[in-house]
Motif scaffolding. Sequence first.
Motif, PDB file in Angstrom:
ATOM      1  N   UNK A  23       0.824  -1.228   0.000  1.00 39.56           N
ATOM      2  CA  UNK A  23       0.000   0.000   0.000  1.00 39.56           C
ATOM      3  C   UNK A  23       0.844   1.258   0.000  1.00 39.56           C
ATOM      4  N   UNK A  78       1.572  -6.115  12.439  1.00 44.01           N
ATOM      5  CA  UNK A  78       1.409  -5.096  11.402  1.00 44.01           C
ATOM      6  C   UNK A  78       0.343  -4.128  11.865  1.00 44.01           C
ATOM      7  N   UNK A  79       0.688  -2.842  11.901  1.00 46.20           N
ATOM      8  CA  UNK A  79      -0.267  -1.824  12.318  1.00 46.20           C
ATOM      9  C   UNK A  79      -1.396  -1.706  11.299  1.00 46.20           C
ATOM     10  N   UNK A 105      -3.813   0.319   8.971  1.00 48.19           N
ATOM     11  CA  UNK A 105      -3.716   1.666   8.384  1.00 48.19           C
ATOM     12  C   UNK A 105      -5.016   1.967   7.673  1.00 48.19           C
ATOM     13  N   UNK A 159      -3.249   5.872   3.543  1.00 49.16           N
ATOM     14  CA  UNK A 159      -1.841   5.507   3.728  1.00 49.16           C
ATOM     15  C   UNK A 159      -1.177   5.308   2.372  1.00 49.16           C
ATOM     16  N   UNK A 186      -3.806  -6.807   7.176  1.00 46.94           N
ATOM     17  CA  UNK A 186      -3.009  -6.905   5.949  1.00 46.94           C
ATOM     18  C   UNK A 186      -3.141  -8.300   5.368  1.00 46.94           C
ATOM     19  N   UNK A 196       5.104  -8.996   6.462  1.00 47.43           N
ATOM     20  CA  UNK A 196       6.148  -8.044   6.078  1.00 47.43           C
ATOM     21  C   UNK A 196       7.505  -8.731   5.935  1.00 47.43           C
ATOM     22  N   UNK A 214      10.121   0.338   2.669  1.00 47.08           N
ATOM     23  CA  UNK A 214       8.675   0.428   2.481  1.00 47.08           C
ATOM     24  C   UNK A 214       7.970  -0.665   3.271  1.00 47.08           C
ATOM     25  N   UNK A 260       5.215  -0.051   6.237  1.00 49.06           N
ATOM     26  CA  UNK A 260       3.908  -0.697   6.333  1.00 49.06           C
ATOM     27  C   UNK A 260       3.735  -1.388   7.675  1.00 49.06           C
ATOM     28  N   UNK A 261       4.827  -1.977   8.174  1.00 47.85           N
ATOM     29  CA  UNK A 261       4.746  -2.683   9.447  1.00 47.85           C
ATOM     30  C   UNK A 261       4.474  -1.731  10.586  1.00 47.85           C
ATOM     31  N   UNK A 262       5.103  -0.534  10.544  1.00 49.29           N
ATOM     32  CA  UNK A 262       4.944   0.419  11.633  1.00 49.29           C
ATOM     33  C   UNK A 262       3.744   1.334  11.434  1.00 49.29           C
ATOM     34  N   UNK A 263       3.105   1.294  10.244  1.00 48.17           N
ATOM     35  CA  UNK A 263       2.005   2.204   9.978  1.00 48.17           C
ATOM     36  C   UNK A 263       2.424   3.656  10.006  1.00 48.17           C
ATOM     37  N   UNK A 265       8.455   5.612   3.760  1.00 49.46           N
ATOM     38  CA  UNK A 265       8.175   5.946   2.356  1.00 49.46           C
ATOM     39  C   UNK A 265       8.869   7.238   1.954  1.00 49.46           C
TER      40      UNK A 265
END
Lengths: 189, 102
Positions: free
Chosen positions: A60, A132-133, A135, A139, B1, B6, B49, B53-56, B61
């Motif tokens: 994403x 995994x947060x 989102x 995002x 997800x 990840x 990246x 995504x893992x940390x939100x 990015x």
Amino acid sequence: MSTVIAVSAGNIVVWAVWAIAGFACLASGVAVISFSNPFYSALALIGNLGSLAVLYLLLSAEFVAAAQVLVYAGAVMVMFLFVIAYVGPQQETPWKGGPSWQTVGAVLAAGAIFVEIIVVLGLKAGGRLSHVEPVNATFGSPGWIGRLFLTDHLLAFEITSIVLLIAAVGGVILGEHTKRRDVGVEDAG
Amino acid sequence: MQGPGVVWYVGISAFLFGIGALGVLVRRNPLIVLLSLEIMLNGANLALIAFARSAGNGAGQIFALAVMAVAASEVCVGLGLVVALHRRRLPLDVDKLSELRG
């Protein structure tokens, strides 16, 4: 019940896209370093960058995927192909004359780097990466990235512009300097 | 997800970084060395990246976009060097370009 089936079907589709894109990514990466003709290597790198953009979409990161295709697969690779065509065909056998000590050392060094990456990731981050947060939909969207760039990461944005300016000046100076040197050599001869 | 976690993406990025490092160390043509360098940078970008995504969190990015700009600059200067070498009729072989060796 039907939502459960839909979710698992979507899961399988994401897994399949990940497998195809990841395999294409690794295969084209190996192709880049094993072709003897730089032209084919550059074409393989375009495939590598395209499949990486698919992986970015799965994570994403939509804006980064679009920038990847536009900047890398578009601008940078076109410049590469121009220069390869300008320099002309350069055949080079990648592993000529059996493995020299240099090749053996290089393979060992790359293997060590690779093992190191795997071990570090497995030990340090393996536990944390399973989480995994969640989102929201914005995002990775262009507006969200632009807002981040102009608020939290303004210094990075400005430094990036200075780096690009310096690189452009450097490219111009490299081209100019060699032209002058060529004229000087012709005068001396 | 949905789909793979990840850590699978980080695995691909480690593979890419290893392949790129191998290319930089083994190949002798400066053009292919530059291409392998791009593979290494892209492996690092994929890891950034994936961690974002893992940390939100968006910082990964942003970092990846900055790396992309640095890669474009590096290609600009590197290809300028290759063209300058070609104009002075020097061999396009990083083993023979050893005048600056200490």
